[in-house]
Design a protein around this motif. Structure first.
Motif, PDB file in Angstrom:
ATOM      1  N   ALA A  18      -1.532  27.557  19.457  1.00 10.92           N
ATOM      2  CA  ALA A  18      -0.875  29.216  18.731  1.00 10.92           C
ATOM      3  C   ALA A  18       0.401  29.383  19.428  1.00 10.92           C
ATOM      4  CB  ALA A  18      -2.054  29.974  19.442  1.00 10.92           C
ATOM      5  N   ARG A  19       0.972  28.798  20.338  1.00  6.75           N
ATOM      6  CA  ARG A  19       2.322  29.449  20.513  1.00  6.75           C
ATOM      7  C   ARG A  19       3.225  28.597  20.191  1.00  6.75           C
ATOM      8  NH1 ARG A  19       1.547  28.363  25.459  1.00  6.75           N
ATOM      9  NH2 ARG A  19       2.271  26.242  25.972  1.00  6.75           N
ATOM     10  N   VAL A  20       2.810  27.279  19.657  1.00  5.20           N
ATOM     11  CA  VAL A  20       3.972  26.690  18.989  1.00  5.20           C
ATOM     12  C   VAL A  20       4.568  26.704  17.533  1.00  5.20           C
ATOM     13  CG1 VAL A  20       4.634  24.438  18.295  1.00  5.20           C
ATOM     14  CG2 VAL A  20       4.171  24.453  20.875  1.00  5.20           C
ATOM     15  N   ARG A  21       2.832  27.424  16.849  1.00  6.56           N
ATOM     16  CA  ARG A  21       2.545  27.490  15.789  1.00  6.56           C
ATOM     17  C   ARG A  21       3.389  28.943  15.221  1.00  6.56           C
ATOM     18  NH1 ARG A  21       2.505  26.636  10.613  1.00  6.56           N
ATOM     19  NH2 ARG A  21       1.417  27.051   9.551  1.00  6.56           N
ATOM     20  N   ALA A  22       3.503  29.689  16.498  1.00  3.02           N
ATOM     21  CA  ALA A  22       4.005  31.674  15.797  1.00  3.02           C
ATOM     22  C   ALA A  22       5.746  31.146  16.498  1.00  3.02           C
ATOM     23  CB  ALA A  22       3.741  32.339  16.649  1.00  3.02           C
TER      24      ALA A  22
END
Length: 83
Positions: A18-22
């Motif tokens: 989720a962090r990398v996606r953001a």
């Protein structure tokens, strides 16, 4: 037609996808390293993160690895190869 991002360190394991996606909102996939631990993870939306591991320094990985990325008609495919 595919967008592939790259970052050295994707941070802690917890919440990584989720962090990398953001951070890479327009990417189809992100390749990262730092830990030398091979990983392929895919989100519900098809977004992928990939760490090919290392052919030289296993660190905590069970074996030496490397990766191949292939793009076909805009779709990204990753392959992890054990050496």
């Amino acid at each position: 037609g595919a967008r592939i991002g790259m970052v050295h360190d994707a941070g802690a394991r917890t919440g990584r996808l989720a962090r990398v996606r953001a951070l890479f909102k327009d990417a189809d996939a992100v390749v990262f390293g730092h830990s030398h631990l091979p990983l392929l993870e895919r989100g519900d939306d098809g977004f992928q993160i990939f760490n090919p591991g290392s052919p030289t320094e296993r660190r905590g990985a069970p074996e030496h690895t490397m990766g191949i990325a292939t793009v076909d008609r805009g779709a990204v495919h990753f392959e992890l190869i054990s050496l």
